[in-house]
Scaffold this active site. Structure first.
Site, short mmCIF file in Angstrom:
data_model
loop_
_atom_site.label_atom_id
_atom_site.label_comp_id
_atom_site.label_asym_id
_atom_site.label_seq_id
_atom_site.Cartn_x
_atom_site.Cartn_y
_atom_site.Cartn_z
CB SER A 97 -0.99 -0.09 1.19
OG SER A 97 -1.31 1.19 1.38
CE1 TYR A 118 -4.35 -2.01 5.21
CE2 TYR A 118 -3.25 0.23 4.75
CZ TYR A 118 -3.79 -1.13 4.33
OH TYR A 118 -4.01 -1.43 3.06
N1 NAD Z 1 -8.49 -0.95 -1.41
C1 NAD Z 1 -7.71 0.09 -1.29
O1 NAD Z 1 -7.87 1.30 -1.51
C2 NAD Z 1 -6.30 -0.49 -0.92
C3 NAD Z 1 -5.16 0.54 -1.16
C4 NAD Z 1 -3.96 -0.18 -0.82
C5 NAD Z 1 -3.65 -1.46 -0.67
N2 NAD Z 1 -4.69 -2.26 -0.23
C6 NAD Z 1 -4.45 -3.53 -0.18
O2 NAD Z 1 -5.05 -4.63 -1.03
C7 NAD Z 1 -5.17 -5.80 -0.43
C8 NAD Z 1 -6.77 -6.21 -0.94
O3 NAD Z 1 -7.74 -5.18 -0.38
P1 NAD Z 1 -9.06 -5.14 -1.10
O4 NAD Z 1 -9.32 -3.59 -1.17
O5 NAD Z 1 -9.17 -5.77 -2.38
O6 NAD Z 1 -9.87 -5.51 -0.02
P2 NAD Z 1 -11.31 -6.81 0.18
O7 NAD Z 1 -11.78 -6.35 1.49
O8 NAD Z 1 -12.28 -6.50 -1.12
O9 NAD Z 1 -10.69 -8.16 -0.02
C9 NAD Z 1 -9.96 -8.53 0.97
C10 NAD Z 1 -9.67 -10.17 0.97
O10 NAD Z 1 -8.85 -10.70 1.76
C11 NAD Z 1 -9.55 -11.67 2.21
N3 NAD Z 1 -9.21 -12.01 3.67
C12 NAD Z 1 -9.21 -11.14 4.88
N4 NAD Z 1 -8.99 -11.77 6.00
C13 NAD Z 1 -8.54 -12.84 5.80
C14 NAD Z 1 -8.12 -14.15 6.40
N5 NAD Z 1 -8.00 -14.07 7.83
N6 NAD Z 1 -7.75 -15.32 5.84
C15 NAD Z 1 -7.91 -15.45 4.44
N7 NAD Z 1 -8.45 -14.18 3.37
C16 NAD Z 1 -8.71 -13.18 4.25
C17 NAD Z 1 -10.99 -11.27 2.12
O11 NAD Z 1 -11.75 -12.60 2.19
C18 NAD Z 1 -10.98 -10.93 0.84
O12 NAD Z 1 -10.82 -11.85 -0.15
C19 NAD Z 1 -4.93 -5.80 1.15
O13 NAD Z 1 -3.96 -6.18 1.32
C20 NAD Z 1 -4.96 -4.09 1.28
O14 NAD Z 1 -4.48 -3.71 2.39
C21 NAD Z 1 -6.13 -1.73 -0.63
#
Ligand code: NAD
Length: 269
Positions: free
Chosen positions: A145, A158
């Site tokens: 991130s 985080y």
């Molecule tokens: N959305 C944003 O703006 C953003 C920005 C920067 C980084 N990220 C990173 O991208 C990644 C994905 O985020 P997203 O926005 O797609 O979120 P999301 O909530 O849509 O998806 C998260 C995924 O992680 C899985 N997950 C959560 N806890 C888990 C566990 N204990 N065991 C197995 N799976 C688990 C969920 O089931 C889901 O499939 C994350 O690491 C997040 O930190 C997101």
């Protein structure tokens, strides 16, 4: 037609039942990889994710169940994957968020966030990298991130987990830099560092902003972006997937130990 440059490869994408992970799993499938889907969700949500990856073009896709906060469950998942795969590509994308000032952050939340966002990637990497090196090709892409590069208030676990992911990826990038060759593609380990991406993860933060400005969701999004992301645009999950795909190409064999921002200029400031 999509370039099927991953034909014959196997990819694990953690957290691919939703958001960015699902888009990455679809992208890898469209490029010809067999895809191991991992993530939480109802049977219907998991089934829909696997179907979506198959529909995108994956020759095969299967759900590998594991709660990534549990190291023993990860070991079990990786053992099952070694038989189905083994994995040539591991994308550590699962992640969770909790916002609160450091003095009010529940200690159990700290432990859980570090386990899912950071320790899980350590476990998949330690179990997958030796095989990748032996075969001469491997890609680990850790979805960090902007918060692996700069901090924001109220996100202590985080930010700590994402800085940790960036650091650990550099170490692994160095340890495996000499594996394989230009012809086989080598073994690389990198982080992708998105700013705001439109997924369910950030909806609570959008809702909080919308409420603070007495507006609707669009007003909340504008407010969130205005603060830190100069482009004023959120990324789409499929756009993050494109960078992951590019890292998986053989030609990217010398691109390792990097943390690539996709943040509309956030970390350029
Ligand atoms: N959305 C944003 O703006 C953003 C920005 C920067 C980084 N990220 C990173 O991208 C990644 C994905 O985020 P997203 O926005 O797609 O979120 P999301 O909530 O849509 O998806 C998260 C995924 O992680 C899985 N997950 C959560 N806890 C888990 C566990 N204990 N065991 C197995 N799976 C688990 C969920 O089931 C889901 O499939 C994350 O690491 C997040 O930190 C997101």
């Amino acid at each position: 037609m999509t370039d099927r440059f991953l034909e014959g490869r196997v990819a694990l994408v953690t957290g691919s039942t939703s958001g960015i992970g699902l888009a990455i799993a679809q992208g890898l499938g469209a490029a010809g990889a067999r895809v191991a889907v991992n993530g939480l969700g109802s049977a219907a949500q998991v089934g829909a994710a696997v179907d979506a990856v198959r529909l995108a073009g994956a020759p095969d896709a299967r759900h590998f169940d594991a709660d990534l906060s549990d190291a023993a469950a990860i070991e079990k998942m990786m053992a099952a994957l070694a038989e189905w795969g083994p994995a040539d590509i591991v994308v550590n994308c699962a992640g969770v968020q909790h916002t609160a000032p450091i003095a009010e952050m529940p200690t159990a939340t700290w432990d859980k966030l570090i386990a899912i966002n950071l320790s899980a990637a350590f476990h998949t990497m330690r179990l997958a990298l030796p095989g990748m090196a032996a075969r001469g090709y491997g890609r680990v892409v850790n979805i960090a991130s902007v918060h692996g590069l700069v901090a924001s208030v109220n996100k202590s676990p985080y930010v700590a987990s994402k800085f940790g992911l960036v650091g650990m990826s550099k170490v692994a990038g160095l340890e495996y830099a000499g594996a394989g060759s230009r012809d086989t593609g080598g073994v690389t380990v990198n982080c992708v560092c998105p700013g705001w991406v439109e997924t369910p993860l950030i909806e609570p933060q959008i809702a909080a902003r919308a409420e603070a400005v007495g507006g609707d969701r669009d007003a909340g999004v504008r407010e969130l972006l205005r603060e830190k992301q100069p482009s004023g645009r959120m990324s789409l999950p499929a756009e993050i997937a494109d960078t992951v795909l590019w890292l998986c190409r053989r030609q990217s064999h010398n691109l390792t130990g990097a943390a690539i921002p996709i943040d509309g200029g956030w970390t350029a400031q």
